[in-house]
Scaffold this active site. Structure first.
Site, PDB file in Angstrom:
ATOM      1  N   VAL A 101       0.646  -0.722   0.500  1.00  0.00           N
ATOM      2  CA  VAL A 101       0.281   0.324   0.126  1.00  0.00           C
ATOM      3  C   VAL A 101       0.488   1.367  -0.373  1.00  0.00           C
ATOM      4  O   VAL A 101       2.019   1.305   0.805  1.00  0.00           O
ATOM      5  CB  VAL A 101      -0.748   0.068   0.886  1.00  0.00           C
ATOM      6  N   CYS A 102       0.244   2.489  -0.341  1.00  0.00           N
ATOM      7  CA  CYS A 102       1.180   3.522  -1.097  1.00  0.00           C
ATOM      8  C   CYS A 102       2.696   3.637  -1.132  1.00  0.00           C
ATOM      9  O   CYS A 102       3.354   1.658  -2.179  1.00  0.00           O
ATOM     10  CB  CYS A 102       0.934   4.173   0.654  1.00  0.00           C
ATOM     11  N   ASN A 103       3.700   3.590  -0.293  1.00  0.00           N
ATOM     12  CA  ASN A 103       4.363   3.420  -0.442  1.00  0.00           C
ATOM     13  C   ASN A 103       5.986   2.500  -0.316  1.00  0.00           C
ATOM     14  O   ASN A 103       6.920   2.319  -0.535  1.00  0.00           O
ATOM     15  CB  ASN A 103       5.867   4.756   0.363  1.00  0.00           C
ATOM     16  N   GLY A 104       4.919   1.347   0.152  1.00  0.00           N
ATOM     17  CA  GLY A 104       5.063   0.206   0.445  1.00  0.00           C
ATOM     18  C   GLY A 104       6.147  -0.192  -0.734  1.00  0.00           C
ATOM     19  O   GLY A 104       6.674  -1.838  -0.770  1.00  0.00           O
ATOM     20  N   ALA A 151      -2.233   2.396  -4.519  1.00  0.00           N
ATOM     21  CA  ALA A 151      -1.398   3.453  -5.003  1.00  0.00           C
ATOM     22  C   ALA A 151      -1.696   4.359  -2.666  1.00  0.00           C
ATOM     23  O   ALA A 151      -1.289   3.504  -1.668  1.00  0.00           O
ATOM     24  CB  ALA A 151      -2.791   4.190  -5.587  1.00  0.00           C
TER      25      ALA A 151
END
Length: 214
Positions: A101-104, A151
């Site tokens: 998720v996200c910057n993961g 995202a």
């Protein structure tokens, strides 16, 4: 199904809690919070904590791995920690789904899992994701084989609902969506680069760049 949600200091709470709520509501998953070590993990807001109930050494396989994101710079520690990256590779080797998720997704890239793969993250990190060998796309949820990236922040809920549909059927996923009353009706239509006005995008971009420098 065994679901492992990886925790680390500086994590964004909703990145982890959004998928947690979805998988828990299916009543078909055993969801665990995993950290390099057991114990509390500070959030990026500095205003709260999550708790890692298991350490890496206590969980060596899972059906679903979720790697949440964080505010800028907080991803640097897990990206440069070989023990963390090796654990991700180990879980990925057994998992049916490896997700972020996200910057993961930056952390997945650092583990070598996204070379040449279409993937997404928070829009503010597209350039960094590209520099790590992935192919950024502005889709909200992106699948590349067994890897599914989402995202920014709230999109983790969408990703988990999609996985629930693939694993347990659309009826189960729709029921979970209703249980959570996930029916977004935000007061403003500025939740993506495609919709937000240019001055707002630039202002937010400057904030994110400043966070990266701190």
């Amino acid at each position: 199904m065994e679901v492992a949600i990886m925790l680390y200091d500086g994590i964004t709470a909703l990145d982890a809690i959004g998928p947690y709520e979805v998988f828990s509501a299916t009543m078909k998953c055993n969801v665990k919070f995993i950290g390099k070590k057991k114990g509390i993990v500070q959030l990026d807001s500095k205003m709260g904590y999550l708790h890692a109930d298991y350490s890496f050494s206590e969980m060596t396989s899972a059906d679903i791995l979720v790697v949440p994101g964080c505010s800028p710079r907080n991803y640097k520690t897990p990206m440069n920690d070989e023990e963390t990256l090796e654990w991700i590779r180990q879980i990925h080797g057994t998992a049916k789904w490896t997700t972020s998720v996200c910057n993961g997704s930056l952390i997945l890239s650092a583990a070598g899992l996204l070379n040449g793969a279409a993937a997404t993250c928070h829009w503010g990190s597209f350039d960094l994701l590209r520099s790590l060998g992935a192919i950024p796309t502005d889709e909200r949820v992106v699948r590349h084989g067994q890897i599914v990236t989402a995202a920014g922040v709230s999109s983790g809920i969408d990703m988990a609902l999609q996985l629930a549909a693939w694993e347990f059927g659309e009826d189960t996923s729709k029921a979970v969506q209703l249980i959570l009353e996930y029916d977004p009706q935000p007061p403003f239509d500025t939740g993506s680069l495609k919709k937000a006005p240019a001055p707002l995008i630039e202002r937010v971009r400057e904030v994110l760049q400043e966070l990266s420098k701190q």
